[in-house]
Motif scaffolding. Structure first.
Motif, short mmCIF file in Angstrom:
data_model
loop_
_atom_site.label_atom_id
_atom_site.label_comp_id
_atom_site.label_asym_id
_atom_site.label_seq_id
_atom_site.Cartn_x
_atom_site.Cartn_y
_atom_site.Cartn_z
N THR A 76 2.04 -4.67 7.11
CA THR A 76 1.60 -3.72 6.09
C THR A 76 0.77 -4.44 5.03
OG1 THR A 76 3.50 -2.29 6.45
CG2 THR A 76 2.34 -2.04 4.36
N ARG A 77 1.23 -5.62 4.63
CA ARG A 77 0.48 -6.38 3.63
C ARG A 77 -0.87 -6.85 4.18
NH1 ARG A 77 5.93 -7.76 1.95
NH2 ARG A 77 6.00 -9.65 3.19
N ALA A 98 -6.76 -5.97 4.36
CA ALA A 98 -7.93 -5.52 5.13
C ALA A 98 -8.62 -4.36 4.42
CB ALA A 98 -7.52 -5.13 6.54
N ARG A 99 -7.83 -3.45 3.87
CA ARG A 99 -8.41 -2.32 3.13
C ARG A 99 -9.15 -2.81 1.89
NH1 ARG A 99 -10.39 -0.34 -0.43
NH2 ARG A 99 -10.19 1.74 -1.31
N PRO A 119 -3.00 5.60 4.06
CA PRO A 119 -2.87 5.55 5.52
C PRO A 119 -1.47 5.22 6.03
CG PRO A 119 -3.95 3.56 4.72
CD PRO A 119 -3.74 4.46 3.53
N PHE A 120 -0.54 4.95 5.13
CA PHE A 120 0.79 4.52 5.54
C PHE A 120 1.82 5.63 5.42
CE2 PHE A 120 -1.31 0.70 3.81
CZ PHE A 120 -1.30 -0.08 4.95
N ALA A 121 2.84 5.56 6.23
CA ALA A 121 3.97 6.48 6.13
C ALA A 121 5.00 5.86 5.20
CB ALA A 121 4.57 6.74 7.51
N LEU A 122 4.50 5.43 4.02
CA LEU A 122 5.33 4.79 3.01
C LEU A 122 5.12 5.48 1.67
CD1 LEU A 122 4.47 1.03 3.75
CD2 LEU A 122 6.57 2.22 4.39
N VAL A 164 2.13 -4.69 -2.68
CA VAL A 164 1.03 -5.22 -3.50
C VAL A 164 1.57 -6.28 -4.46
CG1 VAL A 164 -0.70 -4.65 -5.26
CG2 VAL A 164 -0.42 -3.17 -3.26
N GLY A 165 2.76 -6.07 -4.98
CA GLY A 165 3.39 -7.05 -5.86
C GLY A 165 3.62 -8.38 -5.16
N VAL A 166 4.06 -8.34 -3.91
CA VAL A 166 4.26 -9.57 -3.14
C VAL A 166 2.91 -10.27 -2.94
CG1 VAL A 166 4.93 -10.50 -0.88
CG2 VAL A 166 6.34 -8.74 -1.98
#
Length: 109
Positions: free
Chosen positions: A16-17, A22-23, A37-40, A49-51
């Protein structure tokens, strides 16, 4: 603040990261935009994003009411530098293989 390769690789270990990075190659984006785009949930993407931010791969800035995320290139350059020795190793091996193949083709004629 010095970021270690371990932190960078740990941040990049999650697909995911990597997709978020990439985005961000296309330009700055808010967490809500990154979450589309995520199911999150937006909150889950914000944690990702914090990580990335802690690893130095992303910085965040304010633009009016939005907080935009932007990719940072230095940690990626550090990884590329670390990989350079391994890249040379593989290139040398491919060059030797190419020489062997050429020799074998010359013997078959």
């Amino acid at each position: 603040m010095t970021i270690s390769l371990n932190q960078t690789f740990a941040a990049l270990a999650d697909p995911t990261r990597r997709a978020i990075l990439a985005r961000l190659l296309d330009g700055e984006a808010s967490v809500a935009e990154l979450a589309q785009p995520f199911a999150l949930t937006v909150r889950a993407v914000s944690k990702h994003v914090g990580v990335l931010e802690q690893a130095g791969l992303v910085t965040r800035s304010r633009a009016a009411q939005k907080r935009l995320s932007r990719i940072e290139i230095k940690p990626l350059r550090d990884i590329d530098g670390w990989l350079a020795d391994y890249r040379r190793l593989w290139e040398e091996r491919f060059d030797r293989m190419e020489d062997l193949l050429r020799r074998d083709q010359g013997m078959g004629k």
